[in-house]
Design a protein around this motif. Structure first.
Motif, mmCIF file in Angstrom:
data_model
loop_
_atom_site.group_PDB
_atom_site.id
_atom_site.type_symbol
_atom_site.label_atom_id
_atom_site.label_comp_id
_atom_site.label_asym_id
_atom_site.label_seq_id
_atom_site.Cartn_x
_atom_site.Cartn_y
_atom_site.Cartn_z
ATOM 1 N N ALA A 196 11.913 0.217 40.521
ATOM 2 C CA ALA A 196 11.543 -0.907 40.990
ATOM 3 C C ALA A 196 12.419 -2.021 40.638
ATOM 4 O O ALA A 196 13.038 -2.719 41.383
ATOM 5 C CB ALA A 196 10.258 -1.368 41.294
ATOM 6 N N ASN A 197 12.304 -2.232 39.290
ATOM 7 C CA ASN A 197 13.165 -3.140 38.902
ATOM 8 C C ASN A 197 14.628 -3.156 38.876
ATOM 9 O O ASN A 197 15.579 -3.901 39.036
ATOM 10 C CB ASN A 197 12.741 -3.644 37.650
ATOM 11 N N MET A 198 15.107 -1.841 38.789
ATOM 12 C CA MET A 198 16.458 -1.499 38.981
ATOM 13 C C MET A 198 16.950 -1.890 40.478
ATOM 14 O O MET A 198 18.182 -2.268 40.579
ATOM 15 C CB MET A 198 16.770 -0.036 38.780
ATOM 16 N N LEU A 199 16.070 -1.441 41.585
ATOM 17 C CA LEU A 199 16.548 -1.607 42.922
ATOM 18 C C LEU A 199 16.522 -3.354 43.076
ATOM 19 O O LEU A 199 17.344 -3.853 43.604
ATOM 20 C CB LEU A 199 15.530 -1.065 43.910
ATOM 21 N N GLY A 200 15.492 -4.007 42.467
ATOM 22 C CA GLY A 200 15.674 -5.358 42.732
ATOM 23 C C GLY A 200 16.762 -6.044 42.232
ATOM 24 O O GLY A 200 17.485 -7.050 42.586
ATOM 25 N N LEU A 201 16.763 -5.981 40.619
ATOM 26 C CA LEU A 201 17.994 -6.527 39.907
ATOM 27 C C LEU A 201 19.293 -6.091 40.358
ATOM 28 O O LEU A 201 20.238 -6.861 40.257
ATOM 29 C CB LEU A 201 17.470 -6.382 38.500
ATOM 30 N N GLY A 202 19.383 -4.868 40.574
ATOM 31 C CA GLY A 202 20.760 -4.060 40.886
ATOM 32 C C GLY A 202 20.833 -4.852 42.252
ATOM 33 O O GLY A 202 22.317 -5.106 42.352
ATOM 34 N N THR A 203 20.330 -5.034 43.328
ATOM 35 C CA THR A 203 20.669 -5.617 44.375
ATOM 36 C C THR A 203 21.211 -7.050 44.084
ATOM 37 O O THR A 203 22.155 -7.676 44.742
ATOM 38 C CB THR A 203 19.630 -5.731 45.523
ATOM 39 N N LEU A 204 20.449 -8.030 43.346
ATOM 40 C CA LEU A 204 20.889 -9.302 42.954
ATOM 41 C C LEU A 204 22.226 -9.117 42.350
ATOM 42 O O LEU A 204 23.131 -10.027 42.684
ATOM 43 C CB LEU A 204 19.810 -9.917 42.160
ATOM 44 N N ALA A 205 22.446 -8.126 41.370
ATOM 45 C CA ALA A 205 23.668 -8.039 40.770
ATOM 46 C C ALA A 205 24.952 -7.997 41.542
ATOM 47 O O ALA A 205 25.956 -8.470 41.575
ATOM 48 C CB ALA A 205 23.667 -6.694 39.561
ATOM 49 N N LEU A 206 24.687 -7.108 42.702
ATOM 50 C CA LEU A 206 25.555 -6.758 43.681
ATOM 51 C C LEU A 206 25.880 -8.045 44.485
ATOM 52 O O LEU A 206 27.291 -8.012 45.044
ATOM 53 C CB LEU A 206 25.217 -5.576 44.600
ATOM 54 N N LEU A 207 24.841 -8.639 44.850
ATOM 55 C CA LEU A 207 24.984 -9.726 45.799
ATOM 56 C C LEU A 207 25.845 -10.847 45.053
ATOM 57 O O LEU A 207 26.691 -11.591 45.794
ATOM 58 C CB LEU A 207 23.613 -10.339 46.049
ATOM 59 N N ARG A 208 25.710 -11.096 43.591
ATOM 60 C CA ARG A 208 26.579 -11.840 42.887
ATOM 61 C C ARG A 208 27.867 -11.572 42.553
ATOM 62 O O ARG A 208 28.856 -12.056 42.042
ATOM 63 C CB ARG A 208 25.827 -12.108 41.452
ATOM 64 N N HIS A 209 28.400 -10.096 43.155
ATOM 65 C CA HIS A 209 29.470 -9.565 42.955
ATOM 66 C C HIS A 209 30.003 -8.992 44.414
ATOM 67 O O HIS A 209 30.149 -7.815 44.581
ATOM 68 C CB HIS A 209 29.442 -8.370 41.922
ATOM 69 N N PRO A 210 30.218 -9.853 45.498
ATOM 70 C CA PRO A 210 30.441 -9.422 46.671
ATOM 71 C C PRO A 210 31.324 -8.455 46.796
ATOM 72 O O PRO A 210 31.229 -7.579 47.820
ATOM 73 C CB PRO A 210 30.516 -10.694 47.358
ATOM 74 N N GLU A 211 32.494 -8.440 46.151
ATOM 75 C CA GLU A 211 33.598 -7.511 46.331
ATOM 76 C C GLU A 211 33.082 -5.977 45.939
ATOM 77 O O GLU A 211 33.582 -5.121 46.340
ATOM 78 C CB GLU A 211 34.859 -7.961 45.657
ATOM 79 N N GLN A 212 32.073 -6.029 45.083
ATOM 80 C CA GLN A 212 31.877 -4.856 44.411
ATOM 81 C C GLN A 212 30.567 -4.380 45.363
ATOM 82 O O GLN A 212 30.545 -2.921 45.601
ATOM 83 C CB GLN A 212 31.248 -4.705 43.073
ATOM 84 N N LEU A 213 29.979 -4.944 45.874
ATOM 85 C CA LEU A 213 29.047 -4.701 47.085
ATOM 86 C C LEU A 213 29.589 -4.046 47.903
ATOM 87 O O LEU A 213 29.114 -3.146 48.538
ATOM 88 C CB LEU A 213 28.021 -5.892 47.392
ATOM 89 N N ALA A 214 30.589 -4.694 48.389
ATOM 90 C CA ALA A 214 31.386 -4.078 49.733
ATOM 91 C C ALA A 214 31.890 -2.739 49.416
ATOM 92 O O ALA A 214 31.964 -2.057 50.170
ATOM 93 C CB ALA A 214 32.405 -5.168 50.127
ATOM 94 N N MET A 215 32.421 -2.284 48.160
ATOM 95 C CA MET A 215 32.933 -1.126 47.587
ATOM 96 C C MET A 215 31.816 -0.106 47.749
ATOM 97 O O MET A 215 32.113 0.812 48.455
ATOM 98 C CB MET A 215 33.330 -1.193 46.180
ATOM 99 N N VAL A 216 30.798 -0.360 47.343
ATOM 100 C CA VAL A 216 29.561 0.490 47.294
ATOM 101 C C VAL A 216 28.995 0.546 48.773
ATOM 102 O O VAL A 216 28.734 1.789 49.440
ATOM 103 C CB VAL A 216 28.125 -0.269 46.585
ATOM 104 N N PRO A 250 30.566 5.438 50.235
ATOM 105 C CA PRO A 250 29.397 6.088 49.603
ATOM 106 C C PRO A 250 29.845 7.042 48.486
ATOM 107 O O PRO A 250 28.956 7.081 47.475
ATOM 108 C CB PRO A 250 28.731 7.195 50.675
ATOM 109 N N ALA A 251 30.942 7.606 48.676
ATOM 110 C CA ALA A 251 31.577 8.202 47.136
ATOM 111 C C ALA A 251 31.520 7.353 45.890
ATOM 112 O O ALA A 251 31.232 8.108 44.896
ATOM 113 C CB ALA A 251 32.879 8.923 47.522
ATOM 114 N N ARG A 252 31.425 6.151 46.044
ATOM 115 C CA ARG A 252 31.462 5.238 44.924
ATOM 116 C C ARG A 252 30.006 5.173 44.410
ATOM 117 O O ARG A 252 29.849 4.510 43.097
ATOM 118 C CB ARG A 252 31.989 3.730 45.205
ATOM 119 N N MET A 253 29.279 5.720 45.041
ATOM 120 C CA MET A 253 27.541 5.472 44.480
ATOM 121 C C MET A 253 27.409 5.845 43.084
ATOM 122 O O MET A 253 26.536 5.240 42.463
ATOM 123 C CB MET A 253 26.575 5.797 45.664
ATOM 124 N N GLU A 254 27.791 7.063 42.800
ATOM 125 C CA GLU A 254 27.403 7.776 41.627
ATOM 126 C C GLU A 254 27.971 6.972 40.510
ATOM 127 O O GLU A 254 27.235 6.456 39.380
ATOM 128 C CB GLU A 254 28.137 9.063 41.542
#
Length: 395
Positions: free
Chosen positions: A239-259, A263-267
């Motif tokens: 639960a905390n990985m999903l919450g904090l991980g989403t915040l991390a991606l939102l703070r790095h929009p270019e990396q959020l866009a990659m993910v 889909p191959a980048r998810m791993e």
């Protein structure tokens, strides 16, 4: 009065405080006073943390005692400890763990994939109905792993509000030891009722499996301890990985866009998020069973040792440019799931949940954004499992 946060739990946003980094990059280890009545050594380097976690013979979990435990009568102390894999060393740890290993293989987890995908989509529907804006933790990050672990263990999902509240108290270091101990007793009483039900009529869930296949090898107290540990670990961490991980991606929009777009980048992204966030602050303290050398320093027998997983996972001797989040690299070798005999049993399940949940969230809401200033996001500073209290998002 709120106690002072121990240094090894102090954070600056996503990462450990600068003092921990300075210790890691300097002497590698810090000696502190502790509530245990003896000094504690905080180990920060990646290589030294690996040494501690890989050697239960010299760095014992079982020999570590905690404040207040000596005040309990021996029977209650034994009941509270029974089945707690993280508090034992081999061979007792090995005996308990081998009964569970088969249930957490990657192959077994693969069979759960369609059901996890259904749970994720249902949570996304709920998030969409609730907003925008909506609390991502309440409607997505917490419900997904909670329902998964409830179905896996055979825990009634209707009871989730109660066990979430108890779990929060169990891992909240701002609370008095007595209050956390009370939460542990309440939790064991609840799990005991589920185990008693499984003895009467074992189902197809994991508690039922343990009763059917290992009922002669495990005591009722051990079953209660195992089930409680799996329930706590199974929803708090993911639960905390999903919450904090989403915040991390939102703070790095270019990396959020990659993910989101590939889909191959998810791993690789998942492993990097695990490393960079290190939501589990430390493993349970170890006690040295002999005089031992770590990073050129000598620790006497009986020393208490704490490892800082966030500091170790950002060690420049372990990985280049460790302070940067780079979802393309896939940081294999991190300690997000621990290491050695106590490596997280549920790691394959946690990885599968993240692998499904993150892309599904970003596909459903391609315009996902914070609905509050980043500076107002409340982190779980005093929790043994780091994360965010809530996360208001829009799309």
């Amino acid at each position: 009065m709120t106690p002072e946060l121990p240094l090894h739990m102090q954070r600056e946003g996503f990462g450990p405080v600068g003092e921990l980094a300075r210790v890691r990059d300097g002497e590698g280890m810090l000696r502190l006073d502790s509530p245990f009545g003896k000094p504690v050594y905080v180990v920060c380097r990646h290589e030294d943390v690996r040494q501690v976690l890989a050697d239960p013979a010299r760095f014992s979990s079982a020999r570590t005692s905690f404040p207040g435990v000596d005040k309990l009568d021996p029977d209650e102390r034994a009941r509270l400890r029974a089945g707690q894999l993280i508090g034992f060393d081999p061979p007792e740890h090995t005996r308990l763990r081998k009964m569970l290993t088969g249930e957490f293989t990657a192959r077994r987890m693969k069979r759960l994939e369609p059901r996890i995908a259904e749970i994720v989509e249902s949570a996304l529907d709920d998030l969409e109905r609730a907003g925008p804006p909506a609390d991502l933790v309440e409607h997505f990050a917490l419900p997904v792993p909670s329902l998964v672990i409830c179905e896996l263990l055979g825990v009634p999902y209707a009871d989730r509000a109660e066990f979430h509240e108890r779990s929060s108290r169990l891992v909240d270091f701002s609370l008095p030891m007595e209050e956390r101990a009370a939460a542990q007793r309440e939790d064991r009483d609840y799990m005991a009722s589920l185990v008693e039900r499984a003895y009467a009529e074992p189902g197809e869930d994991m508690i039922g499996m343990l009763v059917r296949e290992h009922g002669d090898d495990l005591s009722a107290d051990e079953l209660v301890g195992i089930a409680g540990l799996l329930l706590l670990a199974g929803h708090e961490t993911t639960a905390n990985m999903l919450g904090l991980g989403t915040l991390a991606l939102l703070r790095h929009p270019e990396q959020l866009a990659m993910v989101r777009d590939d889909p191959a980048r998810m791993e690789a992204a998942m492993e990097e998020l695990l490393r960079w966030l290190s939501i589990v602050q430390t493993m349970p303290p170890r006690t040295t069973t002999a005089e031992v050398e770590i990073g050129g320093q000598i620790l006497p027998e009986g020393s208490l040792v704490i490892v800082s997983l966030p500091a170790a996972n950002r060690d420049p001797l372990f990985i280049d440019d460790p302070e940067s989040l780079d979802v393309t690299r896939g940081a294999i070798g991190h300690f997000a799931f621990g290491h050695g005999v106590h490596h997280c049993l549920g790691a394959p399940l946690a990885r599968m949940e993240m692998r499904i949940a993150f892309p599904a969230l970003l596909r459903r809401f391609p315009g996902l954004a914070l609905a509050e200033p980043y500076e107002k996001v409340a982190f779980r500073a005093f929790s043994a499992v780091y994360g965010v209290q809530s996360l208001s998002v829009t799309w």
